[in-house]
Enzyme design. Structure first.
Site, PDB file in Angstrom:
ATOM      1  N   ARG A  52      43.919 -11.263  51.188  1.00 21.33           N
ATOM      2  CA  ARG A  52      44.127 -12.160  50.036  1.00 21.33           C
ATOM      3  C   ARG A  52      45.443 -11.828  49.337  1.00 21.33           C
ATOM      4  O   ARG A  52      45.786 -10.655  49.183  1.00 21.33           O
ATOM      5  CB  ARG A  52      42.975 -12.022  49.043  1.00 21.33           C
ATOM      6  CG  ARG A  52      41.678 -12.580  49.568  1.00 21.33           C
ATOM      7  CD  ARG A  52      40.540 -12.328  48.614  1.00 21.33           C
ATOM      8  NE  ARG A  52      39.522 -11.496  49.218  1.00 21.33           N
ATOM      9  CZ  ARG A  52      38.607 -10.824  48.546  1.00 21.33           C
ATOM     10  NH1 ARG A  52      38.569 -10.880  47.234  1.00 21.33           N
ATOM     11  NH2 ARG A  52      37.720 -10.097  49.172  1.00 21.33           N
ATOM     12  N   HIS A  55      33.464  -6.855  41.378  1.00 21.14           N
ATOM     13  CA  HIS A  55      33.357  -5.393  41.621  1.00 21.14           C
ATOM     14  C   HIS A  55      32.805  -4.654  40.397  1.00 21.14           C
ATOM     15  O   HIS A  55      33.058  -3.462  40.235  1.00 21.14           O
ATOM     16  CB  HIS A  55      34.737  -4.764  41.956  1.00 21.14           C
ATOM     17  CG  HIS A  55      35.346  -5.256  43.219  1.00 21.14           C
ATOM     18  ND1 HIS A  55      36.714  -5.398  43.367  1.00 21.14           N
ATOM     19  CD2 HIS A  55      34.802  -5.617  44.398  1.00 21.14           C
ATOM     20  CE1 HIS A  55      36.976  -5.849  44.586  1.00 21.14           C
ATOM     21  NE2 HIS A  55      35.834  -5.990  45.235  1.00 21.14           N
ATOM     22  N   GLU A 108      27.838   1.616  45.077  1.00 20.25           N
ATOM     23  CA  GLU A 108      27.286   0.424  44.426  1.00 20.25           C
ATOM     24  C   GLU A 108      25.769   0.348  44.589  1.00 20.25           C
ATOM     25  O   GLU A 108      25.060  -0.083  43.687  1.00 20.25           O
ATOM     26  CB  GLU A 108      27.966  -0.832  44.994  1.00 20.25           C
ATOM     27  CG  GLU A 108      29.388  -0.970  44.468  1.00 20.25           C
ATOM     28  CD  GLU A 108      30.288  -1.823  45.334  1.00 20.25           C
ATOM     29  OE1 GLU A 108      30.620  -1.368  46.453  1.00 20.25           O
ATOM     30  OE2 GLU A 108      30.664  -2.915  44.910  1.00 20.25           O
ATOM     31  N   ASN A 127      21.765  -5.698  49.832  1.00 17.20           N
ATOM     32  CA  ASN A 127      23.029  -6.405  49.640  1.00 17.20           C
ATOM     33  C   ASN A 127      23.127  -7.410  50.778  1.00 17.20           C
ATOM     34  O   ASN A 127      23.460  -7.054  51.910  1.00 17.20           O
ATOM     35  CB  ASN A 127      24.178  -5.390  49.682  1.00 17.20           C
ATOM     36  CG  ASN A 127      25.525  -6.057  49.469  1.00 17.20           C
ATOM     37  OD1 ASN A 127      25.627  -7.286  49.396  1.00 17.20           O
ATOM     38  ND2 ASN A 127      26.573  -5.250  49.391  1.00 17.20           N
ATOM     39  N   ARG A 131      21.850  -7.086  45.018  1.00 12.82           N
ATOM     40  CA  ARG A 131      23.206  -7.351  44.553  1.00 12.82           C
ATOM     41  C   ARG A 131      23.383  -8.868  44.507  1.00 12.82           C
ATOM     42  O   ARG A 131      23.145  -9.559  45.499  1.00 12.82           O
ATOM     43  CB  ARG A 131      24.223  -6.769  45.531  1.00 12.82           C
ATOM     44  CG  ARG A 131      25.618  -7.135  45.134  1.00 12.82           C
ATOM     45  CD  ARG A 131      26.619  -6.773  46.181  1.00 12.82           C
ATOM     46  NE  ARG A 131      27.952  -7.060  45.685  1.00 12.82           N
ATOM     47  CZ  ARG A 131      28.974  -7.389  46.450  1.00 12.82           C
ATOM     48  NH1 ARG A 131      28.836  -7.452  47.755  1.00 12.82           N
ATOM     49  NH2 ARG A 131      30.152  -7.634  45.926  1.00 12.82           N
TER      50      ARG A 131
END
Ligand code: ADP
Length: 395
Positions: free
Chosen positions: A238, A179, A381, A7, A90
């Site tokens: 955010r 995601h 993940e 990743n 990823r």
């Protein structure tokens, strides 16, 4: 088969080696602050943790050092680079083209590059990771697993924005979703826990970035992040959903550009903007000690999640299970409780005792009368990337 999962971010690179199909993780590592003088590599194998400090100016140098660790006679997991038969990467944005995991060739790399404008922070770093891995593991197959693929099943009515049609078509403006690897991984576990043929699931990925996905019979139906990773829930920095009329208003009031506004919405808003803090643990602690800003921010946060649960339950005309996952979802009993409070109309009722226990593996925290099962499922993940890479190689 040993699979290396990578990743690659702009200044960091995480890796894990799995033995597949046993799904056994052999080691993991993190190279952080690439390009800075204080960069370092953290390598873990079972209980062993090694920290190597060295100025790592590039991803290539970082991964070269990582390979030295992987091949170390004492604590390594491979004897030569050839032992790694597959590298799973990823890749954040797969645009409209990538419905599934793919083996990487020149065309795939070209397409990942073509999508730089849609994911300027992520895709360039992901591509760098691929190119470096190709050099260091020339015998291995390189596989790309896209965060957006899982959401390609969303119907047009969910993924389109009500913009002029020609504009959306010309520039491929739509909800791509993010995601996806996490939502897929946890929802597959939830489907097994439900043990039911048809399932209606809402998956809440609550980490630094947060998103909700409505998942019907294993397929993403709707999702709260969108064209970019800024809509929906209130996140660490955010804003999540916001009335777009505020943007030109702020621009005029402060005399700032659209880029500066984007920076505010992505990096200075959310929980940080409301409380001055980003870490959920600090915010919950401060709220419990009476900090009014933190109390309000937490109730705004939970309220936004509740609204999405209501909307997605309506979209699916029902709900079998709610999933909490990622850093906050897995660890914050406080947030889970706030979200599940006053949701009896939808049949969501939490068991406080089960909720307050430390959770390390998938568990149901609903009470005996709850119509909806409430699962806490730790996400993984990297394992999902290893699984998808293995399936792509063997099918
Ligand atoms: P990322 O999106 O970067 O992968 P994570 O999934 O690791 O993020 O989640 C990070 C968030 O998880 C942080 O806001 C952190 O405060 C929160 N978190 C981690 N542990 C706890 C905890 N015990 N209680 C509450 N929040 C936690």
């Amino acid at each position: 088969m040993k699979i290396l999962v990578i990743n690659s971010g702009s200044s960091s690179l995480k890796f894990k080696v799995y033995n597949m199909p046993e799904e056994k993780m052999l080691c993991s590592g993190l190279i952080e602050r690439i390009g800075e003088k204080t960069s370092r590599l953290i390598y873990k194998k079972e209980d062993l943790e090694l920290i190597h400090e060295e100025s790592i100016e590039s991803h290539e140098k970082g991964l070269t050092i990582a390979v030295r660790f992987l091949m170390n006679k004492e604590y390594g997991v491979i004897s030569s680079a050839k032992d790694i038969m597959t590298v799973g990467h990823r890749v954040v944005h797969g645009g409209r083209d990538f419905f599934d995991t793919v083996e990487i060739d020149e065309k795939v790399k070209f397409d990942i590059e073509r999508l730089f404008s849609l994911a300027p922070l992520h895709n360039p770093a992901n591509l760098t990771g691929i190119e470096v891995a190709e050099q260091l593991f020339p015998h291995a197959k390189q596989i790309a697993v896209f965060d957006t693929s899982f959401h390609q099943t969303m119907p047009e009515k969910a993924y389109l924005y009500a913009l002029p049609k020609d504009m959306s078509e010309k520039y491929a403006i739509r909800n791509y979703g993010f995601h996806g690897t996490s939502h897929k991984y946890v929802s597959e576990i939830a489907q097994k826990m439900l043990n039911k043929k048809d399932s209606k699931i809402i998956s809440l990925h609550l980490g630094n970035g947060c998103s909700v996905t409505a998942i019907e019979n294993g397929k993403s139906l709707d999702h709260s992040l969108g064209f970019g990773p800024a809509t929906g829930l209130i996140m660490g920095t955010r804003s999540g959903d916001i009335d777009h009329s505020i943007l030109p208003f702020i621009s005029k009031q402060y005399g700032i550009s659209i880029d500066e506004i984007e920076d505010i919405l992505n990096k200075k808003s959310g929980m940080l903007g409301l409380t001055g803090k980003t870490d959920m643990r600090d915010i919950v602690d401060a709220a419990e000690q009476g900090n009014k800003d933190c109390q309000l921010a937490l109730s705004m946060n939970a309220y936004r999640i509740q609204k999405y649960i209501g909307a997605y339950t309506a979209a699916m005309n029902g709900l079998d299970a709610l999933i909490f996952t990622a850093g906050i979802g897995e660890n914050s009993a406080y947030i889970r409780n706030e979200v599940c409070k006053n949701m009896t109309y939808l049949g969501i009722e939490i068991d406080e005792f089960k909720n307050n226990r430390k959770i390390v593996s998938p568990v149901d925290i609903s009470n005996s009368v709850s119509k909806v099962r409430i699962f806490v499922i730790p996400t993984n993940e990297e394992l999902e990337i290893a699984k998808q890479s293995y399936n792509t190689m063997t099918n």
